[in-house]
Design a protein around this motif. Structure first.
Motif, PDB file in Angstrom:
ATOM      1  N   GLU A  90      87.002  37.561  70.895  1.00 59.09           N
ATOM      2  CA  GLU A  90      85.878  37.002  71.658  1.00 59.09           C
ATOM      3  C   GLU A  90      86.300  36.671  73.087  1.00 59.09           C
ATOM      4  O   GLU A  90      85.612  37.014  74.046  1.00 59.09           O
ATOM      5  CB  GLU A  90      85.356  35.753  70.941  1.00 59.09           C
ATOM      6  CG  GLU A  90      84.102  35.150  71.558  1.00 59.09           C
ATOM      7  CD  GLU A  90      84.398  34.045  72.551  1.00 59.09           C
ATOM      8  OE1 GLU A  90      83.620  33.904  73.512  1.00 59.09           O
ATOM      9  OE2 GLU A  90      85.398  33.329  72.379  1.00 59.09           O
ATOM     10  N   GLN A  91      87.431  36.021  73.262  1.00 56.27           N
ATOM     11  CA  GLN A  91      87.880  35.609  74.599  1.00 56.27           C
ATOM     12  C   GLN A  91      88.249  36.810  75.475  1.00 56.27           C
ATOM     13  O   GLN A  91      87.894  36.846  76.649  1.00 56.27           O
ATOM     14  CB  GLN A  91      89.079  34.659  74.488  1.00 56.27           C
ATOM     15  CG  GLN A  91      88.717  33.291  73.974  1.00 56.27           C
ATOM     16  CD  GLN A  91      87.797  32.554  74.941  1.00 56.27           C
ATOM     17  OE1 GLN A  91      88.157  32.281  76.071  1.00 56.27           O
ATOM     18  NE2 GLN A  91      86.591  32.243  74.485  1.00 56.27           N
ATOM     19  N   THR A  93      87.169  39.854  75.143  1.00 56.62           N
ATOM     20  CA  THR A  93      85.952  40.628  75.403  1.00 56.62           C
ATOM     21  C   THR A  93      85.145  39.942  76.498  1.00 56.62           C
ATOM     22  O   THR A  93      84.630  40.587  77.413  1.00 56.62           O
ATOM     23  CB  THR A  93      85.125  40.762  74.110  1.00 56.62           C
ATOM     24  OG1 THR A  93      85.933  41.422  73.122  1.00 56.62           O
ATOM     25  CG2 THR A  93      83.856  41.548  74.353  1.00 56.62           C
ATOM     26  N   ARG A  94      85.075  38.655  76.410  1.00 56.99           N
ATOM     27  CA  ARG A  94      84.320  37.857  77.393  1.00 56.99           C
ATOM     28  C   ARG A  94      85.000  37.827  78.765  1.00 56.99           C
ATOM     29  O   ARG A  94      84.338  37.817  79.789  1.00 56.99           O
ATOM     30  CB  ARG A  94      84.175  36.445  76.843  1.00 56.99           C
ATOM     31  CG  ARG A  94      83.191  35.607  77.546  1.00 56.99           C
ATOM     32  CD  ARG A  94      82.924  34.353  76.751  1.00 56.99           C
ATOM     33  NE  ARG A  94      82.166  33.444  77.570  1.00 56.99           N
ATOM     34  CZ  ARG A  94      82.146  32.152  77.432  1.00 56.99           C
ATOM     35  NH1 ARG A  94      82.831  31.583  76.470  1.00 56.99           N
ATOM     36  NH2 ARG A  94      81.435  31.406  78.221  1.00 56.99           N
TER      37      ARG A  94
END
Length: 128
Positions: A90-91, A93-94
């Motif tokens: 998630e991190q 990708t963000r």
């Protein structure tokens, strides 16, 4: 934060240069890091880095360190545990710039580690 560090390093404010110290190097080789700092910066230390828990520290430092604990090199790679995969994916990708930061600091050569962890995370996702 990384951008600010790079800008400061390139600014010329520190003509003698900036010493980058990786936490895992300090934990894995505290005596070698201590010797390097002493030699390169002309410092003298009253105790060994490995035995820092035996030294008295201020309450403020104790609080900042979340309590004194012995060095544990085995905990360095705990981020690799499966329970952290979704958060890492998630991190990164963000904030894709994190890949460039890891590569620039020498932690990774490319993004292949992320592809592997991302694939493993997707395979474990519910309904897959």
């Amino acid at each position: 934060m990384h951008k600010a560090i790079l800008e400061t390093a390139r600014s010329g404010l520190f003509p003698q240069g900036i010493f980058y110290l990786k936490y895992e190097d300090l934990v894995a080789h505290p005596e070698a890091v201590q010797d390097l700092l002493a030699r390169d910066f002309g410092l003298r230390f009253e105790g060994g880095f490995r035995a820092f828990t035996e030294q008295g520290v201020t309450a403020e430092l104790d609080r900042a360190l979340n309590g004194l604990r012995p060095l544990e090199a085995g905990r360095i790679a705990k981020w690799r545990a499966p329970e952290h995969r979704a958060r890492i994916v998630e991190q990164f990708t963000r904030f894709p710039v994190l890949h460039d930061i890891l590569i620039s600091l020498g932690y990774e050569r490319d993004r292949s580690w992320f592809d592997a962890i991302s694939d493993a995370s997707a395979a474990q996702a519910p309904g897959v």
